[in-house]
Scaffold this motif. Structure first.
Motif, PDB file in Angstrom:
ATOM      1  N   GLY A  97       0.817  -1.213   0.000  1.00 15.21           N
ATOM      2  CA  GLY A  97       0.000   0.000   0.000  1.00 15.21           C
ATOM      3  C   GLY A  97       0.844   1.252   0.000  1.00 15.21           C
ATOM      4  N   PHE A  98       0.613   2.137   1.002  1.00 12.86           N
ATOM      5  CA  PHE A  98       1.333   3.403   1.100  1.00 12.86           C
ATOM      6  C   PHE A  98       2.670   3.271   1.823  1.00 12.86           C
ATOM      7  CE2 PHE A  98      -2.859   5.306   0.236  1.00 12.86           C
ATOM      8  CZ  PHE A  98      -2.485   6.193  -0.749  1.00 12.86           C
ATOM      9  N   GLY A  99       3.046   2.079   2.252  1.00 13.75           N
ATOM     10  CA  GLY A  99       4.347   1.882   2.887  1.00 13.75           C
ATOM     11  C   GLY A  99       4.263   1.065   4.157  1.00 13.75           C
ATOM     12  N   LYS A 100       5.429   0.741   4.703  1.00 13.91           N
ATOM     13  CA  LYS A 100       5.510  -0.108   5.893  1.00 13.91           C
ATOM     14  C   LYS A 100       4.930   0.554   7.128  1.00 13.91           C
ATOM     15  CE  LYS A 100       9.730  -2.237   4.232  1.00 13.91           C
ATOM     16  NZ  LYS A 100      11.163  -2.433   4.468  1.00 13.91           N
ATOM     17  N   THR A 101       5.120   1.869   7.258  1.00 14.90           N
ATOM     18  CA  THR A 101       4.572   2.611   8.391  1.00 14.90           C
ATOM     19  C   THR A 101       3.997   3.925   7.874  1.00 14.90           C
ATOM     20  OG1 THR A 101       6.508   3.965   8.925  1.00 14.90           O
ATOM     21  CG2 THR A 101       6.461   1.732   9.851  1.00 14.90           C
ATOM     22  N   PRO A 102       3.142   4.600   8.643  1.00 12.27           N
ATOM     23  CA  PRO A 102       2.620   5.882   8.182  1.00 12.27           C
ATOM     24  C   PRO A 102       3.707   6.946   8.097  1.00 12.27           C
ATOM     25  CG  PRO A 102       1.617   5.243  10.291  1.00 12.27           C
ATOM     26  CD  PRO A 102       2.533   4.149   9.877  1.00 12.27           C
ATOM     27  N   PHE A 103       4.879   6.667   8.646  1.00  4.19           N
ATOM     28  CA  PHE A 103       5.986   7.626   8.614  1.00  4.19           C
ATOM     29  C   PHE A 103       6.888   7.405   7.405  1.00  4.19           C
ATOM     30  CE2 PHE A 103       4.832   6.696  13.028  1.00  4.19           C
ATOM     31  CZ  PHE A 103       4.256   7.910  13.339  1.00  4.19           C
ATOM     32  N   GLU A 104       6.603   6.369   6.618  1.00  7.49           N
ATOM     33  CA  GLU A 104       7.389   6.071   5.421  1.00  7.49           C
ATOM     34  C   GLU A 104       6.476   6.028   4.198  1.00  7.49           C
ATOM     35  OE1 GLU A 104       9.289   2.317   6.053  1.00  7.49           O
ATOM     36  OE2 GLU A 104      10.368   3.001   7.809  1.00  7.49           O
ATOM     37  N   VAL A 105       5.548   6.946   4.105  1.00 11.46           N
ATOM     38  CA  VAL A 105       4.555   6.935   3.035  1.00 11.46           C
ATOM     39  C   VAL A 105       5.213   7.142   1.676  1.00 11.46           C
ATOM     40  CG1 VAL A 105       2.500   8.094   2.155  1.00 11.46           C
ATOM     41  CG2 VAL A 105       2.755   7.705   4.592  1.00 11.46           C
ATOM     42  N   CYS A 125      -7.437   8.786   2.601  1.00 15.84           N
ATOM     43  CA  CYS A 125      -7.360   7.614   3.476  1.00 15.84           C
ATOM     44  C   CYS A 125      -6.344   6.660   2.862  1.00 15.84           C
ATOM     45  CB  CYS A 125      -8.707   6.922   3.591  1.00 15.84           C
ATOM     46  SG  CYS A 125      -9.892   7.904   4.512  1.00 15.84           S
ATOM     47  N   GLY A 126      -5.538   6.093   3.704  1.00 18.49           N
ATOM     48  CA  GLY A 126      -4.532   5.170   3.202  1.00 18.49           C
ATOM     49  C   GLY A 126      -4.272   4.061   4.184  1.00 18.49           C
ATOM     50  N   ARG A 127      -3.615   3.049   3.685  1.00 19.32           N
ATOM     51  CA  ARG A 127      -3.200   1.945   4.532  1.00 19.32           C
ATOM     52  C   ARG A 127      -1.931   1.355   3.963  1.00 19.32           C
ATOM     53  NH1 ARG A 127      -8.460  -0.689   3.365  1.00 19.32           N
ATOM     54  NH2 ARG A 127      -8.368  -1.084   1.159  1.00 19.32           N
ATOM     55  N   GLY A 128      -1.227   0.673   4.796  1.00 22.58           N
ATOM     56  CA  GLY A 128       0.023   0.077   4.356  1.00 22.58           C
ATOM     57  C   GLY A 128       0.424  -1.053   5.269  1.00 22.58           C
ATOM     58  N   GLY A 129       1.505  -1.667   4.897  1.00 21.91           N
ATOM     59  CA  GLY A 129       1.982  -2.790   5.682  1.00 21.91           C
ATOM     60  C   GLY A 129       3.263  -3.336   5.098  1.00 21.91           C
ATOM     61  N   GLU A 130       3.475  -4.601   5.340  1.00 22.77           N
ATOM     62  CA  GLU A 130       4.730  -5.198   4.944  1.00 22.77           C
ATOM     63  C   GLU A 130       4.514  -6.654   4.556  1.00 22.77           C
ATOM     64  OE1 GLU A 130       9.258  -5.099   6.633  1.00 22.77           O
ATOM     65  OE2 GLU A 130       7.628  -4.892   8.053  1.00 22.77           O
ATOM     66  N   ALA A 131       5.309  -7.096   3.602  1.00 21.90           N
ATOM     67  CA  ALA A 131       5.313  -8.500   3.193  1.00 21.90           C
ATOM     68  C   ALA A 131       6.758  -8.966   3.157  1.00 21.90           C
ATOM     69  CB  ALA A 131       4.671  -8.654   1.818  1.00 21.90           C
ATOM     70  N   TYR A 132       6.940 -10.254   3.261  1.00 21.38           N
ATOM     71  CA  TYR A 132       8.269 -10.850   3.105  1.00 21.38           C
ATOM     72  C   TYR A 132       8.180 -11.949   2.067  1.00 21.38           C
ATOM     73  CZ  TYR A 132      10.276  -8.439   7.090  1.00 21.38           C
ATOM     74  OH  TYR A 132      10.754  -7.470   7.933  1.00 21.38           O
ATOM     75  N   GLU A 133       9.217 -12.010   1.240  1.00 22.82           N
ATOM     76  CA  GLU A 133       9.287 -13.087   0.255  1.00 22.82           C
ATOM     77  C   GLU A 133      10.653 -13.763   0.351  1.00 22.82           C
ATOM     78  OE1 GLU A 133      10.494 -10.813  -3.868  1.00 22.82           O
ATOM     79  OE2 GLU A 133       8.368 -11.107  -3.457  1.00 22.82           O
ATOM     80  N   CYS A 134      10.689 -15.003  -0.111  1.00 23.72           N
ATOM     81  CA  CYS A 134      11.933 -15.758  -0.082  1.00 23.72           C
ATOM     82  C   CYS A 134      12.852 -15.254  -1.199  1.00 23.72           C
ATOM     83  CB  CYS A 134      11.648 -17.254  -0.220  1.00 23.72           C
ATOM     84  SG  CYS A 134      11.263 -17.815  -1.889  1.00 23.72           S
ATOM     85  N   PRO A 135      14.118 -15.670  -1.204  1.00 23.51           N
ATOM     86  CA  PRO A 135      15.046 -15.201  -2.239  1.00 23.51           C
ATOM     87  C   PRO A 135      14.612 -15.543  -3.669  1.00 23.51           C
ATOM     88  CG  PRO A 135      16.262 -16.201  -0.445  1.00 23.51           C
ATOM     89  CD  PRO A 135      14.802 -16.450  -0.179  1.00 23.51           C
TER      90      PRO A 135
END
Length: 154
Positions: A97-105, A125-135
């Motif tokens: 979305g808009f980034g990992k935290t609202p401070f890193e939009v 209005c926005g939302r964000g988060g984080e994902a992890y993927e394998c190599p």
């Protein structure tokens, strides 16, 4: 009673394993803040008597703790697609979305300093988060970690 040494969390795409001490230390701040889900997880981990040294956690809330543990370099992840085990340092973090935290939009202002100071501002209005993927690029876990209203420069 056998000593419990690991906590395991399974998503659709991966299996994550952490030392029990690491899981508890990452849960404690949320327990101290009175987060109901964290309290329930702590009780589950503390009360589990198992013939094996692994506590299987199924609560969705633990997915957020998994993100914190990976970020801290704890545990390991088994990718179900490529059938490989990876250390956290091998995983790639991807903003959602808009980034990992609202401070890193992920919004860059346009124009110079005058436009940034006096220009028209909008609320979105926005939302964000984080994902992890394998190599190898397989997504292992993802979560929307924040929702909010952002003031942006037009």
């Amino acid at each position: 009673m056998q000593d419990i040494r690991s906590v395991m969390y399974e998503s659709c795409d991966a299996i994550f394993t952490f030392e029990i001490g690491d899981a508890i230390s990452h849960l404690k701040p949320y327990v101290e803040q009175g987060v109901r889900e964290a309290n329930e997880l702590m009780e589950t981990i503390s009360a589990t008597i198992s013939p094996t040294p692994i506590v299987k956690v199924t609560a969705d809330y633990f997915g957020f703790i998994v993100l914190n543990l990976i970020k801290a370099g704890k545990g390991e992840a088994y990718c179900k697609t490529c059938k490989e085990i990876y250390d956290p340092g091998q995983l790639r973090s991807i903003p959602l979305g808009f980034g990992k935290t609202p401070f890193e939009v992920n919004i860059k202002p346009k124009g110079g300093i005058i436009k940034r100071i006096f220009g028209k501002k909008s609320l979105i209005c926005g939302r964000g988060g984080e994902a992890y993927e394998c190599p190898k690029g397989h997504e292992l876990i993802s979560a929307i970690t924040w929702v909010g209203t952002l003031r942006i420069q037009k």
